[in-house]
Design a protein around this motif. Sequence first.
Motif, PDB file in Angstrom:
ATOM      1  N   ARG A   1      22.179   7.204  27.386  1.00 25.33           N
ATOM      2  CA  ARG A   1      23.512   6.977  27.923  1.00 25.33           C
ATOM      3  C   ARG A   1      24.181   8.294  28.313  1.00 25.33           C
ATOM      4  N   ALA A   2      24.046   9.317  27.461  1.00 27.04           N
ATOM      5  CA  ALA A   2      24.632  10.628  27.770  1.00 27.04           C
ATOM      6  C   ALA A   2      23.954  11.221  29.009  1.00 27.04           C
TER       7      ALA A   2
ATOM      8  N   TRP B   1      24.123  12.425  34.760  1.00 22.57           N
ATOM      9  CA  TRP B   1      23.451  12.250  36.053  1.00 22.57           C
ATOM     10  C   TRP B   1      24.418  11.684  37.087  1.00 22.57           C
ATOM     11  N   LEU B   2      25.247  10.704  36.722  1.00 21.71           N
ATOM     12  CA  LEU B   2      26.231  10.137  37.636  1.00 21.71           C
ATOM     13  C   LEU B   2      27.280  11.168  38.029  1.00 21.71           C
ATOM     14  N   LYS B   3      27.689  12.042  37.067  1.00 18.30           N
ATOM     15  CA  LYS B   3      28.631  13.114  37.398  1.00 18.30           C
ATOM     16  C   LYS B   3      28.030  14.087  38.405  1.00 18.30           C
ATOM     17  N   ASP B   4      26.743  14.361  38.248  1.00 13.76           N
ATOM     18  CA  ASP B   4      26.072  15.321  39.131  1.00 13.76           C
ATOM     19  C   ASP B   4      25.910  14.794  40.555  1.00 13.76           C
TER      20      ASP B   4
END
Length: 161
Positions: free
Chosen positions: A31-32, A37-40
Amino acid sequence: MSQTAGVKPMSIAGRAVSERERCLGMTDAERAWRKQWLKDQVLASNEPVHVEEYWKERTNPIRRFYRAPLDKLFSGLSGVLGADRAAVYRYITGKLGLITLGVFATHYYFKYNGNDWTKKGGWRVLKTKPMVLPGQPGFPFKSEKKVPADYADRGFKNATI
């Protein structure tokens, strides 16, 4: 050359790319990792960055030479049109210019390099017999060539010697 230089690309999304895999259960570490990954994936406001030196290193000097006139013209127009629209207009203008050049070159070639009795080379362009069906005017079609020598003339009889 391909973007991966022949190496098969690997997915950095992992198994979390599929919604079905995420619904099966994820650990806290997964999850972390997914959250990071979504932030990147969010680009900065100045992305993509155009680095002139990098572009010059990657492109051929001949290509830079023939692209220079339109690049100069549309770099000035990009302030008025916007960068995306100027890039589209630049692309269309370049392609239409090449098509026009091709049409003019073909016209010139067929006008001045025809295959006639004075030359050995050049493309020979022949007219086909028109299709005249029964009931149409001009049926049956009669050729305008009267004697057998008219068939291999190649413009000799019309020459002013």
